[in-house]
Design a protein around this motif. Structure first.
Motif, PDB file in Angstrom:
ATOM      1  N   UNK A   1       0.844  -1.194   0.000  1.00  0.00           N
ATOM      2  CA  UNK A   1       0.000   0.000   0.000  1.00  0.00           C
ATOM      3  C   UNK A   1       0.881   1.247   0.000  1.00  0.00           C
ATOM      4  N   UNK A   2       0.297   2.368  -0.425  1.00  0.00           N
ATOM      5  CA  UNK A   2       1.015   3.635  -0.454  1.00  0.00           C
ATOM      6  C   UNK A   2       0.311   4.689   0.365  1.00  0.00           C
ATOM      7  N   UNK A   3       0.902   5.864   0.393  1.00  0.00           N
ATOM      8  CA  UNK A   3       0.343   7.001   1.121  1.00  0.00           C
ATOM      9  C   UNK A   3      -0.923   7.516   0.437  1.00  0.00           C
ATOM     10  N   UNK A   4      -1.789   8.150   1.223  1.00  0.00           N
ATOM     11  CA  UNK A   4      -2.859   8.985   0.711  1.00  0.00           C
ATOM     12  C   UNK A   4      -2.407  10.407   1.017  1.00  0.00           C
ATOM     13  N   UNK A   5      -1.802  11.049   0.048  1.00  0.00           N
ATOM     14  CA  UNK A   5      -1.149  12.330   0.286  1.00  0.00           C
ATOM     15  C   UNK A   5      -2.135  13.486   0.393  1.00  0.00           C
ATOM     16  N   UNK A   6      -1.894  14.335   1.381  1.00  0.00           N
ATOM     17  CA  UNK A   6      -2.640  15.584   1.488  1.00  0.00           C
ATOM     18  C   UNK A   6      -2.149  16.517   0.376  1.00  0.00           C
TER      19      UNK A   6
END
Length: 94
Positions: free
Chosen positions: A16-21
């Motif tokens: 999984x990866x980041x959910x970037x702001x």
């Protein structure tokens, strides 16, 4: 730096990866107490045995946009791990 937000990311058997702001320039990541992870930031999914290891309560940061977008993590063992992530934007010191 200016705080943009937080995320709790569960890392399981699939990378999984980041959910970037919006406008994120830095991610500070702390590994939860459940177990170790493996991560990569080159666009390739890590596996349970390949990637940069990060252990319980270890903290690391990523501050390159291409690496933030390419970040992927997976758990090392059969126990899912929670990553505690803070997202920041760099700001010049006045």
């Amino acid at each position: 730096m200016r705080l943009l937000g937080h995320q709790f990311l569960t890392v399981a058997a699939t990378a999984v990866g980041f959910t970037l702001a919006t406008n994120t320039e830095v991610a500070v990541v702390r590994v939860g107490t459940e177990g170790a992870i493996r991560w990569r930031a080159d666009g390739t999914d890590p596996t349970a045995s390949v990637g940069v290891p990060a252990y319980p309560l270890e903290e690391f940061s990523i501050d390159e946009m291409t690496e933030l977008k390419a970040f992927r993590a997976i758990r090392e063992s059969s126990t899912s791990v929670t990553l505690h992530i803070s997202y920041y934007r760099k700001e010049p010191i006045p």
